[in-house]
Design an enzyme around this catalytic site. Structure first.
Site, mmCIF file in Angstrom:
data_model
loop_
_atom_site.group_PDB
_atom_site.id
_atom_site.type_symbol
_atom_site.label_atom_id
_atom_site.label_comp_id
_atom_site.label_asym_id
_atom_site.label_seq_id
_atom_site.Cartn_x
_atom_site.Cartn_y
_atom_site.Cartn_z
ATOM 1 N N HIS A 144 0.902 -1.375 0.005
ATOM 2 C CA HIS A 144 0.073 0.139 -0.101
ATOM 3 C C HIS A 144 0.956 1.204 0.014
ATOM 4 C CE1 HIS A 144 0.947 -1.162 4.231
ATOM 5 N NE2 HIS A 144 0.618 0.429 4.435
ATOM 6 N N HIS A 182 1.006 5.220 0.963
ATOM 7 C CA HIS A 182 0.483 6.143 1.895
ATOM 8 C C HIS A 182 0.635 7.651 1.093
ATOM 9 C CE1 HIS A 182 0.351 4.168 5.840
ATOM 10 N NE2 HIS A 182 1.333 3.610 5.383
#
Length: 121
Positions: free
Chosen positions: A83, A85
């Site tokens: 992922h 950010h």
């Protein structure tokens, strides 16, 4: 949910660094960035770029934007689904990267490390 297409999702982080902190993830599971197909990794960053622009236009407190992707436990990855950010930054906010910035390798050391990486590419 802030964004969704056939490859990636973007949503609010439940433990934000600052208001507006988003996560961009691939829809399919990949624990590490090296497992994410190139076109999906590129999509994560493309959408991250568009979301960064949206954060700046949103009226949220934002003097800059950070992209942060932790890849592996030693890099502080806690959730093992790759992922990205995307979060707004401003002077005095709580996010810090603490390192010894005083280390200065020699030209020879830089060249040797570059060679090792180039040969593994």
């Amino acid at each position: 949910m802030v964004y969704k297409d056939e490859y990636v999702l973007a949503f609010m982080d439940i433990s934000p660094v600052n208001q507006g902190h988003l996560l961009v993830i691939p829809k399919n599971h990949y624990a590490y960035l090296s497992e994410v197909p190139e076109e999906i990794a590129a999509r994560m960053f493309t959408i991250g770029q568009k979301l960064a622009k949206a954060i700046r236009k949103s009226g949220l407190k934002c003097e800059g934007i950070n992209f942060f992707l932790a890849d592996g436990e030693a890099a502080f990855q806690e959730v093992f689904h790759s992922h990205l950010h995307v979060f707004p930054r401003f002077k005095g906010d709580p996010f810090k990267i603490d390192a010894d910035w005083s280390f200065s390798p020699t030209r020879e050391e830089l060249d040797e490390v570059a060679k090792r990486i180039r040969c593994s590419f």
